[in-house]
Design a protein around this motif. Structure first.
Motif, PDB file in Angstrom:
ATOM      1  N   SER A 269      33.254  40.250  45.792  1.00 37.94           N
ATOM      2  CA  SER A 269      34.063  41.463  45.914  1.00 37.94           C
ATOM      3  C   SER A 269      34.962  41.655  44.701  1.00 37.94           C
ATOM      4  N   LEU A 270      35.575  40.569  44.226  1.00 37.17           N
ATOM      5  CA  LEU A 270      36.422  40.659  43.033  1.00 37.17           C
ATOM      6  C   LEU A 270      35.588  40.960  41.788  1.00 37.17           C
ATOM      7  N   ASN A 271      34.367  40.442  41.724  1.00 35.99           N
ATOM      8  CA  ASN A 271      33.477  40.793  40.617  1.00 35.99           C
ATOM      9  C   ASN A 271      33.134  42.280  40.641  1.00 35.99           C
ATOM     10  N   GLN A 272      32.912  42.801  41.841  1.00 29.08           N
ATOM     11  CA  GLN A 272      32.639  44.229  41.978  1.00 29.08           C
ATOM     12  C   GLN A 272      33.848  45.051  41.539  1.00 29.08           C
ATOM     13  N   LEU A 273      35.040  44.572  41.871  1.00 29.30           N
ATOM     14  CA  LEU A 273      36.260  45.247  41.423  1.00 29.30           C
ATOM     15  C   LEU A 273      36.314  45.283  39.893  1.00 29.30           C
ATOM     16  N   ASN A 274      35.966  44.183  39.263  1.00 31.42           N
ATOM     17  CA  ASN A 274      35.942  44.137  37.797  1.00 31.42           C
ATOM     18  C   ASN A 274      34.947  45.135  37.230  1.00 31.42           C
ATOM     19  N   ARG A 275      33.761  45.223  37.864  1.00 31.29           N
ATOM     20  CA  ARG A 275      32.748  46.159  37.367  1.00 31.29           C
ATOM     21  C   ARG A 275      33.218  47.598  37.491  1.00 31.29           C
ATOM     22  N   LEU A 276      33.856  47.909  38.592  1.00 29.95           N
ATOM     23  CA  LEU A 276      34.383  49.259  38.771  1.00 29.95           C
ATOM     24  C   LEU A 276      35.481  49.564  37.762  1.00 29.95           C
ATOM     25  N   ARG A 277      36.360  48.590  37.525  1.00 22.57           N
ATOM     26  CA  ARG A 277      37.416  48.787  36.531  1.00 22.57           C
ATOM     27  C   ARG A 277      36.831  48.994  35.135  1.00 22.57           C
ATOM     28  N   ALA A 278      35.792  48.227  34.824  1.00 20.60           N
ATOM     29  CA  ALA A 278      35.168  48.364  33.520  1.00 20.60           C
ATOM     30  C   ALA A 278      34.537  49.752  33.378  1.00 20.60           C
ATOM     31  N   ASP A 279      33.896  50.232  34.454  1.00 17.02           N
ATOM     32  CA  ASP A 279      33.310  51.573  34.410  1.00 17.02           C
ATOM     33  C   ASP A 279      34.381  52.630  34.194  1.00 17.02           C
ATOM     34  N   LEU A 280      35.514  52.446  34.848  1.00 16.65           N
ATOM     35  CA  LEU A 280      36.596  53.422  34.724  1.00 16.65           C
ATOM     36  C   LEU A 280      37.267  53.365  33.358  1.00 16.65           C
ATOM     37  N   ALA A 281      37.393  52.167  32.818  1.00 14.03           N
ATOM     38  CA  ALA A 281      38.095  52.003  31.542  1.00 14.03           C
ATOM     39  C   ALA A 281      37.180  52.151  30.337  1.00 14.03           C
ATOM     40  N   GLY A 282      35.859  52.039  30.587  1.00 16.23           N
ATOM     41  CA  GLY A 282      34.932  52.142  29.480  1.00 16.23           C
ATOM     42  C   GLY A 282      34.821  50.872  28.670  1.00 16.23           C
ATOM     43  N   GLN A 283      35.393  49.787  29.154  1.00 12.90           N
ATOM     44  CA  GLN A 283      35.298  48.503  28.468  1.00 12.90           C
ATOM     45  C   GLN A 283      35.480  47.387  29.482  1.00 12.90           C
ATOM     46  N   ALA A 284      35.068  46.187  29.069  1.00  9.56           N
ATOM     47  CA  ALA A 284      35.148  45.056  29.997  1.00  9.56           C
ATOM     48  C   ALA A 284      36.586  44.746  30.368  1.00  9.56           C
ATOM     49  N   MET A 285      36.825  44.564  31.640  1.00 10.49           N
ATOM     50  CA  MET A 285      38.144  44.134  32.122  1.00 10.49           C
ATOM     51  C   MET A 285      37.920  42.939  33.025  1.00 10.49           C
ATOM     52  N   GLU A 286      38.760  41.951  32.885  1.00 10.13           N
ATOM     53  CA  GLU A 286      38.566  40.716  33.632  1.00 10.13           C
ATOM     54  C   GLU A 286      39.769  40.397  34.503  1.00 10.13           C
ATOM     55  N   LEU A 287      39.488  40.012  35.746  1.00 15.48           N
ATOM     56  CA  LEU A 287      40.492  39.392  36.608  1.00 15.48           C
ATOM     57  C   LEU A 287      40.246  37.892  36.595  1.00 15.48           C
ATOM     58  N   ALA A 288      41.275  37.122  36.835  1.00 16.46           N
ATOM     59  CA  ALA A 288      41.106  35.674  36.915  1.00 16.46           C
ATOM     60  C   ALA A 288      40.429  35.336  38.228  1.00 16.46           C
ATOM     61  N   ILE A 289      39.151  35.011  38.163  1.00 19.74           N
ATOM     62  CA  ILE A 289      38.363  34.701  39.361  1.00 19.74           C
ATOM     63  C   ILE A 289      37.929  33.250  39.299  1.00 19.74           C
ATOM     64  N   PRO A 290      38.288  32.455  40.274  1.00 25.20           N
ATOM     65  CA  PRO A 290      37.897  31.040  40.249  1.00 25.20           C
ATOM     66  C   PRO A 290      36.399  30.886  40.410  1.00 25.20           C
ATOM     67  N   LYS A 291      35.839  29.910  39.716  1.00 30.04           N
ATOM     68  CA  LYS A 291      34.425  29.619  39.862  1.00 30.04           C
ATOM     69  C   LYS A 291      34.202  28.791  41.122  1.00 30.04           C
TER      70      LYS A 291
END
Length: 302
Positions: A269-291
């Protein structure tokens, strides 16, 4: 007429033994603990015997611990007004910002310490699993608690759990209550008294088969038969400015708990949030997501 439990303790002080005075002072400074703990548990916290706890309650003029609890609960339910709380807090600071810094930080630290003592592992585990398996999580809070309810819901949705905040009062609350059903879990933040919105919410939740979790500092006895789980969380000293750091800390602990029992879902879900943010911002955006380690994956396959 004595206006507070603390004044009662002070007035009876000369009639108490040294040990009873220590126990009575503990009663006055830890009223929420008095409401939920047995005589034996209180004795262990104070470092005395349960017989001394009961004897002190009688020395204060009550028929026993139950009578003392009723007096404490009544005082907490009525409680001082927000203005009186703030006035007392300001009086204690004596106009010194340094004193404000020290006393407020100390209040937060004390609340966090009491939180650890009041939240039982059994309740925490049960609540995490209730939330993890809910069709939706509804979070109720009015006044200042409404912002906390909104915050908790945002975080739940980020982790992939359907949630919404119940923050309206009066007739407007009816539309938010209508979708509740069996499988819903309602987290309720409520303090002071059982006001109409809270009473209607509890009755409706019971009627549709929704489970309820109460977060409070004073309504344990009044609502213990109407909710599935109760967590007692202090909001600072009862007669001082209310603080909510312990409540937020508990809710954030639940979020980590949910990530622990459902690691794959929450990370995706957090990865999906990152993908949506990247789509909105037009560039990669990262949240700190534990592996999630392979060992954890194997554990979850059992």
């Amino acid at each position: 007429m004595l206006s507070s439990f603390s004044e009662l303790v002070a007035a009876k002080s000369s009639d108490l033994s040294r040990t009873e005075h220590r126990v009575a002072r503990f009663f006055a400074e830890n009223r929420h603990q008095v409401l939920v703990q047995s005589a034996l548990e209180l004795a262990q916290s104070i470092g005395t015997s349960d017989a001394t706890v009961i004897r002190t309650a009688r020395s204060l003029g009550f028929d026993g611990l139950d009578g003392l609890r009723k007096a404490v609960a009544a005082e907490l339910e009525v409680g001082p007004t927000p203005a009186r709380r703030m006035s007392k807090t300001l009086d204690e600071s004596s106009g010194s910002l340094q004193q404000v810094l020290e006393t407020t930080f100390a209040a937060h630290a004390e609340a966090a310490a009491k939180l650890r003592d009041s939240v039982l592992l059994e309740d925490f585990q049960a609540i995490v699993h209730m939330l993890a398996t809910a069709l939706e999580v509804a979070v109720f809070g009015l006044g200042p608690s409404s912002s906390i309810a909104e915050y908790f819901c945002i975080q739940l949705r980020r982790l992939g759990f359907a949630s919404r905040a119940l923050t309206k009062s009066g007739f407007l609350l009816a539309d938010d209550l209508l979708p509740l059903k069996s499988g819903s879990v309602v987290v309720i933040m409520a303090y002071g008294r059982v006001y109409p919105e809270l009473s209607v919410l509890l009755a409706h939740a019971k009627g549709v088969g929704a489970q309820t979790i109460l977060v409070t500092d004073s309504l344990q006895d009044a609502l213990k038969d109407r909710v599935a789980r109760i967590v007692t969380i202090p909001r600072g000293r009862p007669d001082a400015f209310s603080t909510h750091s312990a409540t937020v800390a508990f809710l954030e602990t639940l979020l980590v708990g949910l990530g622990t029992v459902a690691p794959q879902e929450t990370v995706e879900s957090l990865n999906q949030l990152n993908r949506l943010r990247a789509d909105l911002a037009g560039q990669a955006m990262e949240l700190a997501i534990p592996k999630v380690s392979s060992g954890h994956d194997e554990d979850n396959n059992h």
